[in-house]
Design a protein around this motif. Sequence first.
Motif, short mmCIF file in Angstrom:
data_model
loop_
_atom_site.label_atom_id
_atom_site.label_comp_id
_atom_site.label_asym_id
_atom_site.label_seq_id
_atom_site.Cartn_x
_atom_site.Cartn_y
_atom_site.Cartn_z
N GLU A 84 -33.68 -86.20 -87.42
CA GLU A 84 -35.09 -85.81 -87.25
C GLU A 84 -35.96 -87.02 -86.96
N ASN A 85 -35.51 -88.21 -87.37
CA ASN A 85 -36.34 -89.41 -87.25
C ASN A 85 -36.04 -90.27 -86.04
N THR A 86 -34.87 -90.15 -85.49
CA THR A 86 -34.51 -90.97 -84.34
C THR A 86 -33.50 -90.23 -83.47
N ALA A 87 -33.60 -90.43 -82.16
CA ALA A 87 -32.70 -89.75 -81.24
C ALA A 87 -31.38 -90.48 -81.08
N GLU A 88 -31.41 -91.80 -81.16
CA GLU A 88 -30.21 -92.60 -80.97
C GLU A 88 -30.37 -93.90 -81.73
N ILE A 89 -29.24 -94.41 -82.26
CA ILE A 89 -29.24 -95.73 -82.88
C ILE A 89 -28.00 -96.49 -82.43
N GLY A 90 -28.11 -97.79 -82.46
CA GLY A 90 -26.96 -98.65 -82.21
C GLY A 90 -27.13 -99.92 -83.03
N LEU A 147 -35.04 -101.94 -72.18
CA LEU A 147 -34.74 -100.79 -71.34
C LEU A 147 -33.23 -100.71 -71.19
N GLY A 148 -32.69 -99.53 -71.48
CA GLY A 148 -31.26 -99.31 -71.32
C GLY A 148 -30.90 -99.19 -69.86
N PRO A 149 -29.63 -99.03 -69.56
CA PRO A 149 -29.16 -98.97 -68.18
C PRO A 149 -29.79 -97.85 -67.34
N ASP A 150 -30.18 -96.76 -67.99
CA ASP A 150 -30.80 -95.65 -67.26
C ASP A 150 -32.32 -95.66 -67.35
N GLY A 151 -32.90 -96.75 -67.87
CA GLY A 151 -34.34 -96.86 -67.99
C GLY A 151 -34.93 -96.35 -69.29
N THR A 152 -34.09 -95.89 -70.20
CA THR A 152 -34.55 -95.41 -71.50
C THR A 152 -35.07 -96.59 -72.32
N ALA A 153 -36.22 -96.40 -72.97
CA ALA A 153 -36.82 -97.46 -73.78
C ALA A 153 -36.26 -97.43 -75.20
N TYR A 154 -36.01 -98.62 -75.73
CA TYR A 154 -35.51 -98.79 -77.09
C TYR A 154 -36.36 -99.82 -77.82
N LEU A 155 -36.48 -99.62 -79.11
CA LEU A 155 -37.02 -100.63 -80.01
C LEU A 155 -35.82 -101.42 -80.51
N VAL A 156 -35.89 -102.75 -80.43
CA VAL A 156 -34.78 -103.59 -80.87
C VAL A 156 -35.30 -104.50 -81.98
N LEU A 157 -34.62 -104.45 -83.12
CA LEU A 157 -35.05 -105.18 -84.30
C LEU A 157 -33.94 -106.08 -84.82
N SER A 158 -34.33 -107.24 -85.32
CA SER A 158 -33.40 -108.11 -86.03
C SER A 158 -33.26 -107.57 -87.45
N VAL A 159 -32.05 -107.61 -87.97
CA VAL A 159 -31.78 -107.13 -89.31
C VAL A 159 -31.26 -108.29 -90.15
N VAL A 160 -31.84 -108.47 -91.32
CA VAL A 160 -31.34 -109.47 -92.25
C VAL A 160 -30.24 -108.78 -93.05
N ALA A 161 -29.01 -109.25 -92.87
CA ALA A 161 -27.87 -108.64 -93.54
C ALA A 161 -27.05 -109.74 -94.19
N ALA A 162 -25.77 -109.66 -94.06
CA ALA A 162 -24.86 -110.61 -94.70
C ALA A 162 -25.20 -112.04 -94.28
N PRO A 163 -25.03 -112.98 -95.21
CA PRO A 163 -25.28 -114.39 -94.87
C PRO A 163 -24.41 -114.83 -93.69
N GLY A 164 -25.01 -115.59 -92.79
CA GLY A 164 -24.25 -116.09 -91.65
C GLY A 164 -24.00 -115.07 -90.56
N LEU A 169 -30.49 -104.09 -84.32
CA LEU A 169 -30.55 -102.63 -84.38
C LEU A 169 -31.38 -102.13 -83.21
N ALA A 170 -30.87 -101.14 -82.49
CA ALA A 170 -31.61 -100.51 -81.39
C ALA A 170 -31.89 -99.07 -81.76
N LEU A 171 -33.13 -98.63 -81.51
CA LEU A 171 -33.56 -97.28 -81.84
C LEU A 171 -34.25 -96.62 -80.65
N ARG A 172 -33.96 -95.35 -80.49
CA ARG A 172 -34.75 -94.54 -79.55
C ARG A 172 -35.25 -93.35 -80.35
N SER A 173 -36.58 -93.19 -80.37
CA SER A 173 -37.17 -92.10 -81.14
C SER A 173 -37.20 -90.82 -80.36
#
Length: 173
Positions: A84-90, A147-164, A169-173
């Motif tokens: 319900e919150n996002t159409a696609e994630i990667g 913009l993805g290969p077909d022109g779809t817009a994505y929000l791309v965020l850096s994620v603080v996760a494991a050290p090193g 993260l890419a999201l399409r709402s």
Amino acid sequence: MQRTTVEGVRIAWARSAHGSRRETADALVRALAGELAPGSDLRIERRCPVCGGPHGRPVLPFVPVHASIAYADPWVVVAVAHAENTAEIGIDAERAGARPDLAALFAPADPPDLRGWTAIEAVLKADGRGLMVPPDEVRLFPGGTALGPDGTAYLVLSVVAAPGMVVSLALRS
């Protein structure tokens, strides 16, 4: 398991022995999906869109979530979001300092740095086709958009996760 939440997406990571990384990934996906849909059938399926084999994007057919997995030995990183919150994630991860040989994928242009590479791979995973699409077809822009290969817009965020680790993260709402 360690975890964070970014833009409503639940992200978890854990160390895994090389031979058990898929099992580790599935356990992380089930844990996060179970929080979003308690009591649901958490069966994970994979079906390659090209060959039909049991690999590729994880799908939970009985739970309204999207999931994505990245491996960067010894780490497994997963992302799960309610449909319900996002159409696609990667999600994609690389070990800081890794030097993947990307020259041929981007020639004659210069390849991206590691952060750019994880952002591109996260977009391609969200797109659903992964590296079946030439990665130089993804366009990254300042401010965390792509913009993805077909022109779809994505929000791309850096994620603080494991050290090193470098995680995107890419999201399409």
